[in-house]
Design a protein around this motif. Structure first.
Motif, PDB file in Angstrom:
ATOM      1  N   LEU A   1      55.654  46.359 113.924  1.00 27.85           N
ATOM      2  CA  LEU A   1      55.110  46.288 112.653  1.00 27.85           C
ATOM      3  C   LEU A   1      55.966  46.837 111.705  1.00 27.85           C
ATOM      4  O   LEU A   1      56.263  46.271 110.674  1.00 27.85           O
ATOM      5  N   ALA A   2      56.311  47.985 112.048  1.00 28.05           N
ATOM      6  CA  ALA A   2      57.424  48.753 111.125  1.00 28.05           C
ATOM      7  C   ALA A   2      58.700  48.002 110.678  1.00 28.05           C
ATOM      8  O   ALA A   2      59.032  47.976 109.539  1.00 28.05           O
ATOM      9  N   ALA A   3      59.240  47.334 111.935  1.00 28.50           N
ATOM     10  CA  ALA A   3      60.259  46.558 111.705  1.00 28.50           C
ATOM     11  C   ALA A   3      60.189  45.349 111.094  1.00 28.50           C
ATOM     12  O   ALA A   3      61.153  44.943 110.049  1.00 28.50           O
ATOM     13  N   GLN A   4      59.066  44.749 111.046  1.00 27.99           N
ATOM     14  CA  GLN A   4      58.595  43.617 110.263  1.00 27.99           C
ATOM     15  C   GLN A   4      58.303  43.870 108.924  1.00 27.99           C
ATOM     16  O   GLN A   4      59.013  42.984 108.086  1.00 27.99           O
ATOM     17  N   TYR A   5      57.794  44.932 108.396  1.00 29.41           N
ATOM     18  CA  TYR A   5      57.263  45.228 107.103  1.00 29.41           C
ATOM     19  C   TYR A   5      57.967  46.225 106.196  1.00 29.41           C
ATOM     20  O   TYR A   5      57.959  46.442 105.160  1.00 29.41           O
ATOM     21  N   ARG A   6      58.798  46.968 106.902  1.00 30.10           N
ATOM     22  CA  ARG A   6      59.592  47.995 106.476  1.00 30.10           C
ATOM     23  C   ARG A   6      58.698  48.942 105.522  1.00 30.10           C
ATOM     24  O   ARG A   6      59.155  49.441 104.361  1.00 30.10           O
ATOM     25  N   THR A   7      57.668  49.356 106.004  1.00 30.25           N
ATOM     26  CA  THR A   7      56.911  50.424 105.122  1.00 30.25           C
ATOM     27  C   THR A   7      55.926  51.192 106.231  1.00 30.25           C
ATOM     28  O   THR A   7      56.018  50.906 107.611  1.00 30.25           O
ATOM     29  N   ARG A   8      55.360  52.314 105.918  1.00 28.58           N
ATOM     30  CA  ARG A   8      54.624  53.053 106.907  1.00 28.58           C
ATOM     31  C   ARG A   8      53.329  52.193 107.611  1.00 28.58           C
ATOM     32  O   ARG A   8      52.722  51.444 106.764  1.00 28.58           O
ATOM     33  N   ILE A   9      53.250  52.567 108.586  1.00 29.91           N
ATOM     34  CA  ILE A   9      52.094  51.648 109.440  1.00 29.91           C
ATOM     35  C   ILE A   9      50.938  52.797 109.861  1.00 29.91           C
ATOM     36  O   ILE A   9      51.403  53.735 110.444  1.00 29.91           O
ATOM     37  N   GLU A  10      50.076  52.354 109.658  1.00 29.28           N
ATOM     38  CA  GLU A  10      49.004  53.437 110.394  1.00 29.28           C
ATOM     39  C   GLU A  10      47.663  52.540 111.149  1.00 29.28           C
ATOM     40  O   GLU A  10      47.394  51.459 110.669  1.00 29.28           O
ATOM     41  N   MET A  11      47.534  52.870 112.352  1.00 29.28           N
ATOM     42  CA  MET A  11      46.753  52.160 113.079  1.00 29.28           C
ATOM     43  C   MET A  11      45.516  53.244 113.249  1.00 29.28           C
ATOM     44  O   MET A  11      45.393  54.132 113.717  1.00 29.28           O
ATOM     45  N   ARG A  12      44.285  52.523 112.727  1.00 33.66           N
ATOM     46  CA  ARG A  12      43.110  53.383 112.705  1.00 33.66           C
ATOM     47  C   ARG A  12      41.968  52.667 113.750  1.00 33.66           C
ATOM     48  O   ARG A  12      41.476  51.613 113.260  1.00 33.66           O
ATOM     49  N   GLN A  13      41.568  53.443 114.632  1.00 35.72           N
ATOM     50  CA  GLN A  13      40.401  53.102 115.428  1.00 35.72           C
ATOM     51  C   GLN A  13      39.212  53.264 114.824  1.00 35.72           C
ATOM     52  O   GLN A  13      38.886  54.547 114.406  1.00 35.72           O
ATOM     53  N   ILE A  14      38.238  52.371 114.647  1.00 37.06           N
ATOM     54  CA  ILE A  14      36.938  52.634 114.113  1.00 37.06           C
ATOM     55  C   ILE A  14      35.773  52.251 115.180  1.00 37.06           C
ATOM     56  O   ILE A  14      36.073  51.620 116.201  1.00 37.06           O
TER      57      ILE A  14
ATOM     58  N   ALA B   1      39.629  57.599 114.522  1.00 35.88           N
ATOM     59  CA  ALA B   1      40.715  58.327 115.304  1.00 35.88           C
ATOM     60  C   ALA B   1      42.074  57.606 114.579  1.00 35.88           C
ATOM     61  O   ALA B   1      42.422  56.645 114.574  1.00 35.88           O
ATOM     62  N   ARG B   2      42.499  58.780 113.983  1.00 32.02           N
ATOM     63  CA  ARG B   2      43.949  58.308 113.277  1.00 32.02           C
ATOM     64  C   ARG B   2      45.176  58.825 114.477  1.00 32.02           C
ATOM     65  O   ARG B   2      45.260  59.968 114.660  1.00 32.02           O
ATOM     66  N   ARG B   3      45.803  57.685 114.518  1.00 35.66           N
ATOM     67  CA  ARG B   3      46.967  57.969 115.450  1.00 35.66           C
ATOM     68  C   ARG B   3      48.157  57.809 114.835  1.00 35.66           C
ATOM     69  O   ARG B   3      48.471  57.263 113.855  1.00 35.66           O
TER      70      ARG B   3
ATOM     71  N   TYR C   1      42.830  48.165 111.079  1.00 40.10           N
ATOM     72  CA  TYR C   1      41.675  48.769 111.755  1.00 40.10           C
ATOM     73  C   TYR C   1      41.482  47.973 112.986  1.00 40.10           C
ATOM     74  O   TYR C   1      41.481  46.950 112.888  1.00 40.10           O
ATOM     75  N   PHE C   2      41.088  48.678 114.008  1.00 38.51           N
ATOM     76  CA  PHE C   2      40.783  47.941 115.111  1.00 38.51           C
ATOM     77  C   PHE C   2      39.774  48.640 115.974  1.00 38.51           C
ATOM     78  O   PHE C   2      39.559  49.952 115.756  1.00 38.51           O
ATOM     79  N   LEU C   3      39.091  47.862 116.937  1.00 33.42           N
ATOM     80  CA  LEU C   3      38.071  48.487 117.966  1.00 33.42           C
ATOM     81  C   LEU C   3      38.635  48.499 119.297  1.00 33.42           C
ATOM     82  O   LEU C   3      39.478  47.724 119.603  1.00 33.42           O
ATOM     83  N   ALA C   4      38.260  49.567 119.984  1.00 35.88           N
ATOM     84  CA  ALA C   4      38.804  49.721 121.538  1.00 35.88           C
ATOM     85  C   ALA C   4      37.983  50.689 122.115  1.00 35.88           C
ATOM     86  O   ALA C   4      37.113  51.652 121.670  1.00 35.88           O
ATOM     87  N   ASP C   5      37.783  50.413 123.551  1.00 38.09           N
ATOM     88  CA  ASP C   5      36.802  51.136 124.191  1.00 38.09           C
ATOM     89  C   ASP C   5      37.536  52.792 124.475  1.00 38.09           C
ATOM     90  O   ASP C   5      36.656  53.436 124.735  1.00 38.09           O
ATOM     91  N   GLY C   6      38.496  52.732 124.390  1.00 37.90           N
ATOM     92  CA  GLY C   6      39.099  54.144 124.623  1.00 37.90           C
ATOM     93  C   GLY C   6      40.603  54.114 123.909  1.00 37.90           C
ATOM     94  O   GLY C   6      40.847  53.410 122.926  1.00 37.90           O
ATOM     95  N   ARG C   7      41.418  55.266 124.434  1.00 38.05           N
ATOM     96  CA  ARG C   7      42.579  55.334 123.842  1.00 38.05           C
ATOM     97  C   ARG C   7      43.521  54.054 124.074  1.00 38.05           C
ATOM     98  O   ARG C   7      43.438  53.614 125.383  1.00 38.05           O
ATOM     99  N   VAL C   8      44.462  53.671 123.120  1.00 36.08           N
ATOM    100  CA  VAL C   8      45.367  52.662 123.487  1.00 36.08           C
ATOM    101  C   VAL C   8      46.736  53.133 123.123  1.00 36.08           C
ATOM    102  O   VAL C   8      46.850  53.758 122.069  1.00 36.08           O
ATOM    103  N   ASP C   9      47.613  52.910 123.848  1.00 39.34           N
ATOM    104  CA  ASP C   9      49.006  53.066 123.525  1.00 39.34           C
ATOM    105  C   ASP C   9      49.935  52.078 122.940  1.00 39.34           C
ATOM    106  O   ASP C   9      50.060  51.155 123.496  1.00 39.34           O
ATOM    107  N   PHE C  10      49.866  52.173 121.570  1.00 38.77           N
ATOM    108  CA  PHE C  10      50.204  50.953 120.770  1.00 38.77           C
ATOM    109  C   PHE C  10      51.707  51.297 120.081  1.00 38.77           C
ATOM    110  O   PHE C  10      51.875  50.919 119.046  1.00 38.77           O
ATOM    111  N   ARG C  11      52.373  52.222 120.865  1.00 41.14           N
ATOM    112  CA  ARG C  11      53.717  52.549 120.147  1.00 41.14           C
ATOM    113  C   ARG C  11      54.560  51.533 119.911  1.00 41.14           C
ATOM    114  O   ARG C  11      55.415  51.079 118.952  1.00 41.14           O
TER     115      ARG C  11
END
Length: 294
Positions: free
Chosen positions: A133-146, A292-294, A117-127
């Motif tokens: 994160l996916a390479a480190q934890y080997r599971t599904r990653i979801e970034m959720r803007q709140i 915002a679910r990205r 969960y993260f805060l941001a003023d606008g859209r963020v390109d976090f690809r």
């Protein structure tokens, strides 16, 4: 097959779940299968099926009661795994120089997904961040803007009244709260006193808004001519909760009467119905910042 209402997740989501057993009680921990994966949840109450309420249809299933080992496992995930994931993600955010603030990390009980969960003023390109994160934890990653209201739901505990935050204890949706609601309830307009932990207007202002509106409908507006036990006069003020009306009858002091003691004769303003003209102007709605679910 029975239906149970349970809350789950860091955001305290509430939903209806199918269950093969009926002897689950309020506050009892259980393992749920939700649309997000396998999670540890808590029973709120039993639900009665309703064909007229499609939103109350089951969204998952109660798999079983949680064992002491399950509860210990959930605590380990929260204290160890989620903490390490937070630090790793925070370091990667700095490394990629992303304009975002990490708020919290939720590691699902079944390991199906990790939600950041993260805060941001606008859209963020976090690809690039998601790849790390996916390479480190080997599971599904979801970034959720709140928004800030969701941040309070995640991190805060107690409100000014001494009780747990409404949004954290029982609220399912964060509906907009307006300054008009505060004005209608004649409360102080000091932001420090009517703002919650999130810095926005307190949700409890909305809870009583309908009751205030219904009571206000029974009262005459200012400037209305009314007949009272002391004679005819002009309404100068009202007390919504007490249903009392102040009337200038020409005496040294305004008379105060219950609404049942007066008779509306008409006058400069409409007799009853809706807010007085000086209540019409209000500040715009202050809606929560959408997830915002990205």
């Amino acid at each position: 097959m029975y239906q149970m209402i349970a809350c789950y997740g860091a955001m305290r989501h509430i939903g209806v779940f199918r269950s093969e057993t009926s002897d689950l009680h309020r506050g009892e921990k259980c393992i749920l299968r939700t649309d997000r994966g396998v999670e540890l949840g808590e029973i709120v109450c039993r639900s009665e099926p309703s064909a007229n309420a499609p939103e109350d249809q089951p969204i998952g299933q109660v798999l079983r009661r949680a064992t002491p080992r399950d509860v210990a496992r959930a605590e380990e995930i929260e204290e160890s795994f989620a903490s390490q994931e937070y630090k790793f993600c925070e370091a990667k955010i700095r490394e990629h120089n992303l304009p975002m603030k990490l708020v919290s990390v939720e590691h699902l009980f079944g390991g199906d997904k990790i939600i950041f969960y993260f805060l941001a003023d606008g859209r963020v390109d976090f690809r690039a961040l998601v790849k790390d994160l996916a390479a480190q934890y080997r599971t599904r990653i979801e970034m959720r803007q709140i928004g800030v209201r969701d941040e309070a739901r995640l991190l805060a505990d107690v409100e000014h009244c001494g009780r747990m935050l409404c949004c954290k204890s029982f609220m399912k949706d964060l509906a907009p709260v307006t300054m008009r609601m505060a004005k209608a309830q004649k409360t102080t307009l000091d932001p420090a006193k009517i703002s919650g932990r999130c810095g926005r207007l307190m949700c409890c202002l909305r809870f009583e808004d309908q009751s205030y509106a219904e009571l206000r409908e029974q009262l005459p507006r200012k400037g209305t001519r009314v007949k009272t036990p002391n004679g005819v006069g002009i309404v100068t003020g009202t007390e919504i909760l007490k249903q009392m009306v102040s009337v200038d009858t020409g005496a040294d002091r305004d008379g105060v009467f219950h609404v049942s003691q007066i008779e509306v004769l008409g006058g400069a303003a409409e007799a009853t119905g809706g807010p007085a003209p000086d209540d019409e102007a209000s500040e715009p709605d202050i809606p929560p910042r959408p997830n915002a679910r990205r």
